[in-house]
Design an enzyme around this catalytic site. Structure first.
Site, PDB file in Angstrom:
ATOM      1  N   HIS A 104       0.582  -0.828   0.278  1.00 31.58           N
ATOM      2  CA  HIS A 104      -0.195   0.075   0.194  1.00 31.58           C
ATOM      3  C   HIS A 104       0.674   0.953  -0.377  1.00 31.58           C
ATOM      4  CE1 HIS A 104      -2.773  -2.729   2.447  1.00 31.58           C
ATOM      5  NE2 HIS A 104      -3.244  -1.901   1.809  1.00 31.58           N
ATOM      6  N   ASP A 107       2.576   1.721   3.397  1.00 35.75           N
ATOM      7  CA  ASP A 107       3.483   1.199   4.062  1.00 35.75           C
ATOM      8  C   ASP A 107       4.710   1.535   4.091  1.00 35.75           C
ATOM      9  OD1 ASP A 107       1.191  -1.144   4.394  1.00 35.75           O
ATOM     10  OD2 ASP A 107       1.236  -1.950   2.404  1.00 35.75           O
TER      11      ASP A 107
HETATM   12  C1  XLS Z   1      -7.583  -6.770   4.490  1.00 40.59           C
HETATM   13  C2  XLS Z   1      -7.074  -6.356   2.962  1.00 40.59           C
HETATM   14  C3  XLS Z   1      -6.037  -6.114   2.311  1.00 40.59           C
HETATM   15  C4  XLS Z   1      -6.187  -5.884   1.190  1.00 40.59           C
HETATM   16  C5  XLS Z   1      -5.346  -4.823   0.672  1.00 40.59           C
HETATM   17  O1  XLS Z   1      -8.246  -6.813   5.195  1.00 40.59           O
HETATM   18  O2  XLS Z   1      -6.943  -7.877   3.440  1.00 40.59           O
HETATM   19  O3  XLS Z   1      -4.678  -6.139   2.935  1.00 40.59           O
HETATM   20  O4  XLS Z   1      -4.837  -6.809   0.258  1.00 40.59           O
HETATM   21  O5  XLS Z   1      -5.900  -3.397   1.093  1.00 40.59           O
END
Ligand code: XLS
Ligand code: CA
Ligand code: CA
Length: 439
Positions: A104, A107
């Site tokens: 993200h 991140d």
């Molecule tokens: C959360 C999601 C998230 C997505 C990406 O539950 O899995 O991590 O994969 O935003």
């Protein structure tokens, strides 16, 4: 702070050592160069490490603070700390020897306090990621934007009642999409983190769905404008953090895409734990995506059979992964997609090595699942049973049922004085067949 990665220094690169290996940090089944059904295991599985659980999460839960001592998380997440995190992250991915990573925007960058800072810090991170990719030969499976952690997104991103939040989200998604494009990413993911509601009492459902449909159309339009050839993926999840999420499951997402004219533009990223939260099996979601022509990619993890929430544990069931891999093979395998480990070690797994144990075990389970599924397909009995079950559709009644009018089909039933009898679905036999290939 060293400019060289040090956190994982005690761990040697992970290599394939075969099924009899006693080295707990070696691959027993994942032999990346082994050819299975005409493709190497590396190309079949396209493994990715995620930045959020693996390098950004401090081990906190809603009752307690972080338990991990990842040194780059100790102070402010400024530019230097973000660079440190990226450096250690790439060292981990290289040692694990998987080809891809996912992130993200937030991140990989310093914490921003406004839109201008966001753009600046993301650009700084992307320059560095480009350099790290070049140095390590690792690639981006997908990028995404986090429209759920900051308090401004409490009532959603694209579906927020406040258009300023919609605009802020557009700024973030444009940035993350362009970053993904520049880094040569294979996909761009949208997970509707808080695109849903807590109560219908304060929610205009039609308005929010239209906002989400418009937002997604803008993303697709921009993708074409900048020439990004990767796939746009929606990641279904039924609830958590909101009570109800609009991208509930694959079938719901497909209906949404149809309504907003995007069914040929967007596919799904299926997460195992989200499938089970929606009351489905993982293989159900994969099979449904394939049936609807929108299978894209996978977030690999598992839930806990006794707990209701999104525990994001590392997959560890060969049987479940065999069933999942069967569906991946039936869907023709991945094109742009891959297996991203959206999995996290437990809060008590505080050692640097625990991150390796989690990934290494899961990679082997999925690799064994692939080998089992390929053997099942080559064996042919499973597919032959399914084919025989529908064989009647090639006969006289089947042909009229396929293309005749209701009256023609009904009259045929009368003229033949039909009285169809139940036939065995063979479930136990087929389940035994799966197990023959598992152990
Ligand atoms: C959360 C999601 C998230 C997505 C990406 O539950 O899995 O991590 O994969 O935003
Ligand atoms: Ca996910
Ligand atoms: Ca999850």
């Amino acid at each position: 702070m060293s400019t060289q990665p040090t956190y994982f220094a005690e761990i040697a690169p992970i290599t394939f050592k075969g099924p009899d290996s006693t080295d707990e940090l070696s691959y027993r089944f994942y032999d990346k160069n082994r050819v299975v059904m005409g493709k190497t295991m590396e190309d079949h599985l396209r493994f990715a490490v995620c930045f959020w659980h693996t390098f950004s999460w401090p081990g906190a839960d809603i009752f307690g603070a972080g338990t991990f001592s990842r040194p780059w998380l100790a102070g402010q997440m400024d530019s230097a700390a973000a660079a440190w995190k990226r450096r250690e992250g790439f060292d981990f991915i290289q040692k694990l020897d998987v080809p891809f990573y996912c992130f993200h925007d937030v991140d990989v960058m310093a914490v921003a306090t406004n839109a201008a800072e966001h753009q600046k810090y993301l650009a700084e991170a992307v320059d560095d990621l480009e350099r790290l990719q070049g140095e390590t030969g690792r690639k981006l499976l997908w990028g995404t934007a986090n429209l759920f952690s900051h308090p401004r997104f409490a009532a959603g991103g694209a579906t927020n009642p406040d258009p300023e939040v919609f605009a802020f989200g557009a700024m973030q998604v444009r940035g993350a999409l362009e970053a993904t494009h520049r880094l040569g990413g294979s996909n761009y993911v949208l997970w509707g983190g808080r695109e849903g509601y807590e109560t219908v009492l304060n929610t205009d459902l039609k308005k929010e769905l239209d906002q989400l449909g418009r937002f997604l159309n803008l993303v697709v339009e921009h993708k074409h404008k900048i020439g990004f050839n990767g796939t746009i993926l929606i990641e279904p999840k039924p609830h958590e953090p909101t009570k109800h999420q609009y991208d509930f499951d694959t079938a719901t997402v497909y209906g949404f895409l149809k309504r907003y004219g995007l069914e040929n533009e967007v596919k799904v990223n299926i997460e195992a734990n989200h499938a089970t939260l929606a009351g489905h099996t993982f293989e159900h979601e994969l099979a449904m995506a394939n049936a609807l022509g929108i299978f894209g990619s996978i977030d690999a993890n598992r839930g806990d059979h006794q707990n209701g929430w999104d525990t994001d544990q590392f997959p560890n069931s060969v049987e479940e992964m065999t069933l999942a891999m069967l569906e991946v093979i039936r869907a023709g395998g991945f094109t742009d997609g891959g297996f991203n480990f959206d999995s996290k070690v437990r809060r008590q797994s505080v050692d640097a090595a625990d991150l390796f144990y989690g990934h290494v075990g899961a990679i082997d389970v999925i690799a064994k699942g692939l080998l089992n599924a390929a053997a099942l397909v080559e064996d042919g009995r499973l597919d032959a049973f399914k084919k025989a079950r529908y064989a009647g559709w090639d006969g006289e009644v089947g042909k009229v049922a396929t293309s005749g009018s209701l009256a023609e089909v009904a009259d045929l039933a009368l003229s033949k004085n039909l009285n169809p009898q139940p036939k065995s679905g063979g479930q136990e036999r087929l389940e035994n067949l799966i197990n023959r290939f598992c152990y």
